[in-house]
Design an enzyme around this catalytic site. Structure first.
Site: not given
Length: 799
Positions: A482-483
């Site tokens: 997700d980063c």
């Protein structure tokens, strides 16, 4: 006065990008004016007096310094006028300018927003134990360091004398025994502390059964120190490391965060390592136990755990396995000729940890793992350069706030910047903050991981990382799904602006590298985990030995990570429609199906990394909207909107407690819990093929209504500014504006009324989550999400 230093190196430090994002504190007695020192002292005293009512700091020390560097006059009184706020275009624009001006003023020169990252209250103690055992305490932590650590630990002590697992938690044996021990190690006497803090802590420990009741993580650390016996610790055999990778319990197949703690713990257990037995250690043996040390039944102690600490009880199968390993396995493995396997396992683990240290620039995946790896490094060679590299990175984890100095579990530099950029760009006035955007843009580009781990990284259980982004800094090297997705989203949005406003666009090939990482991380079920692909089976959770956390063994898949990837790939597909089109289309389709299947019957989604149903539902709606779903064509979104609207409070806000995160079904509890209503399955556990049955049955039942899985409001129906912003963003994305904007007006009015006179917003309860029982506090969220929500409100509702 303490001085925050940004992106600076030093002796025994290495970096691949000039230390971009690095945050360290240095004490300088000549730093700051008299007025600034008075302001700091006032903030400290204010926090101390109100610490049981307001549990979190506002990061005043860091923000005051950053504002000064950016020539911003920071009003520390921060009062609101309390007057009703009109939700007209001019008022919203004025509030957004104040918020953006303040937020820009606390941006560091390298482009990120420094801040505390409060979480577990035992990480400071574990680092102190390592420094004490390795005789590095005095050279690493000065008198001023130790003074601030004492301030922090005393400030975080509960009224009853104990410490909670986190700042909002009731007292636990793990944090209390470790923090009491840490205070003694840094020089506090048995009777020190404000309001008899040390005697009160000792009384709490004794009243709750003594330190033999500490969970296994604490048992390991106290054994290392020499105030507990290894014979009182359930076996953690290093020989597991020698198992073939096909075996489900082989450590390389476990979730990365657990793996990077389990492996060094197994090394310590295999060595039965104990530090120097000093006079202080001998004294602690008597202070924290209720029975004379030599008379403690250590065999019985290994099964003890205080009820205050037990969130994830041991299963009966786990107890049977531990008993077998303790009574038969450990004696067998430590005697000739099989003892050579232990020696081989310890050598291989030492090589593995060295590899991880080097590839993370000695930062490691988190503070808990850092402390363990650093100790193992010292045991291998106390005089090695590697240990010096480790010591140099201790300061990366230290943070100073009004409450004192702590060891942060980690930091979230990249994560905050990716969200901050999207929040600013959501505003119609974003172009007025070009300087802020350019610095953030440069930070995102400089933080991309540009290489895979060294050598044959797959044999070291690592995934590709080239093109990804870490949660914190590039030097740490651990890509996160997700980063990577949120950074990619931010960069794609920035690319729509002219270089004069947002800076130069990143090279096309680097966008492609990021997409390659995202495509590589999709699991067979269409969902996304965090750091890696799932490598073992959900039923492995029955062997979770931690007691304090759930769902820690396996790389699970999450609605948040999956949604972030959908959004990023959908944006990427618009800009580069020809690049790996079929793969991206298939990935998005499968990810969308995964999100739809995860929805609960009440319309919500469980959020695993934020609190909780509000967070998960916002992400789900964003992901589904990115592929063209809306209120008119999607029953999932219709149900989600109904859920969110049903949780709006009378004041217009939303306020969800961290208790929501604690209530989700876990696989181990379902199969082996005391109230399990399927005893026939418990009998069938003897057969290996039953594990697949257990998993499928758990999946089925976990989607059924569960009285223990519930949205829980904050006490007193209190709203939370970040929960409110998430709900607003979700409803606006789902088209609530066209149906009935009234709930949005009420929510916007509440957020606007909460703005402080300097443009900041108040720091409230913990809003992040970790392993269901570990709430976290994201300090920048109080600025990012109100800006994001009001920016979208101005754009979508008022226009």
């Amino acid at each position: 006065m303490w001085k925050l230093k940004i992106a600076e190196g030093g002796p025994w430090l290495k970096s691949g990008n000039n230390h971009i994002g690095r945050e360290t504190w240095e004490f300088d007695q000549n730093f700051g004016s008299n007025e600034e020192r008075e302001a700091v002292n006032s903030a400290r005293e204010e926090f101390r007096k109100n610490r049981f009512r307001v549990r979190h700091t506002s990061d005043i020390l860091a923000r005051m310094q950053l504002a000064k560097e950016n020539n911003f006059s920071l009003d520390l009184q921060k009062a609101t006028d309390g007057n009703p706020v009109d939700t007209n275009l001019n008022t919203v624009s004025e509030i957004l300018r104040k918020a953006l001006s303040y937020f820009s003023a606390i941006q560091a020169h390298d482009g990120h927003w420094p801040g505390d990252f409060p979480g577990p209250l035992f990480t400071t103690a574990t680092m102190i134990i390592v420094l004490y055992v390795t005789e590095s305490l005095i050279i690493t932590l000065s008198t001023e360091h130790r003074k601030e650590i004492c301030r922090y630990l005393y400030n975080r002590q509960n009224i009853d004398g104990g410490w909670g697992l986190h700042a909002e938690g009731e007292s636990s044996m793990l944090s209390t025994a470790l923090n009491y021990t840490a205070l003694r190690l840094i020089g506090e006497s048995v009777d020190d502390g404000p309001d008899m803090s040390m005697p009160k802590a000792r009384k709490w420990i004794h009243d709750h059964g003594g330190a033999t009741m500490i969970p296994i993580l604490g048992k390991v650390w106290l054994s290392v120190l020499g105030v507990f016996e290894w014979s009182g610790v359930n076996p953690i055999p290093p020989e597991f490391f020698l198992l073939p990778s096909l075996v489900p319990i082989q450590p390389g197949r476990l979730w990365s965060h657990f793996r990077m703690a389990f492996i060094p713990m197994s090394y310590l257990y295999g060595k039965k390592f104990v530090g120097p037995i000093t006079r202080l250690v001998m004294s602690l043996r008597e202070e924290i136990h209720i029975h004379p040390y030599k008379k403690i039944d250590w065999k019985q102690a290994r099964k003890l755990c205080a009820k205050e600490d037990v969130y994830n009880p041991h299963t009966w199968l786990q107890e049977c396995l531990s008993d077998c390993l303790y009574s038969f396995g450990e004696p067998f493995l430590t005697r000739w000729p099989t003892s050579h396997m232990r020696s081989k396992a310890l050598r291989q683990i030492a090589e593995f940890l060295k590899y991880e240290d080097e590839n993370s620039q000695y930062i490691c995946i988190g503070a808990a793992q850092k402390a363990l790896s650093m100790l193992c490094c010292w045991i291998e060679n106390p005089y090695s350069d590697a240990f010096k590299y480790h010591l140099a990175r201790v300061s990366d984890f230290l943070w100073v706030g009004e409450d004192g100095m702590k060891v942060r579990v980690c930091a979230g530099q990249l994560w905050d910047v990716a969200f901050a950029v999207q929040a600013i760009l959501a505003c119609n006035i974003a172009e007025e903050y070009g300087s802020t955007l350019k610095k953030a843009h440069d930070f995102l580009k400089a933080s991309q991981i540009m290489d895979n781990p060294s050598g044959d990284f797959s044999r070291k259980y690592r995934h590709i990382s080239k093109g990804g982004w870490a949660f914190q800094v590039a030097d740490q090297g651990w890509q996160v799904s997700d980063c990577t997705a949120e950074a990619l989203k931010a960069l794609l949005l920035l690319s729509k602006f002219s270089p004069g406003i947002a800076g130069d666009q990143m090279e096309t090939c680097r966008f492609h590298y990021a997409v390659n990482v995202l495509l590589s991380l999709q699991n067979a079920n269409g969902g996304y985990g965090t750091w890696e692909l799932a490598r073992t089976y959900p039923w492995m959770e029955i062997f979770n030995m931690t007691e304090i956390y759930a769902d820690i063994m396996v790389e699970h898949q999450y609605v948040e990570c999956t949604s972030s990837v959908i959004q990023a790939l959908a944006l990427f597909r618009q800009k580069y429609p020809g690049h790996r089109k079929d793969e991206i289309d298939q990935c998005i389709r499968r990810a969308t199906e995964f999100i739809e299947k995860l929805q609960n019957d009440d319309g919500s989604w469980f959020g695993s990394w934020g609190i909780c149903f509000t967070y998960g539902t916002w992400f789900a709606i964003e992901g589904l909207s990115a592929v063209g779903q809306n209120y008119g064509n999607s029953t999932s979104i219709q149900k989600a909107c109904k859920f969110l609207l049903s949780k709006q409070l009378r004041n217009g806000g939303w306020g969800e407690s961290h208790l929501s995160s604690r209530t989700k079904y876990t696989f181990a509890a379902f199969v082996f819990g005391k109230n399990c209503d399927m005893p026939i399955l418990m009998l069938k556990i003897c057969f290996i093929d039953c594990l697949a049955l257990l998993h499928s049955e758990f999946t089925r039942l976990s989607k059924c209504p569960n009285p223990k899985q519930a949205y829980t409001n904050l006490d007193g129906e209190k709203s939370h500014i970040v929960n409110t912003a998430w709900a607003m963003l979700a409803l606006m994305k789902a088209g609530q504006v066209e149906r009935d904007p009234t709930p949005l007006h009420k929510a916007a009015r509440l957020i606007m009324s909460m703005q402080l006179s300097n443009g900041d917003f108040p720091q409230e309860e913990m809003i992040g989550s970790f392993l269901k029982n570990g709430p976290l506090c994201y300090m920048a969220y109080r600025n990012i999400f109100p800006i994001w929500a009001l920016g979208q409100y101005q754009k979508l509702v008022l226009h």
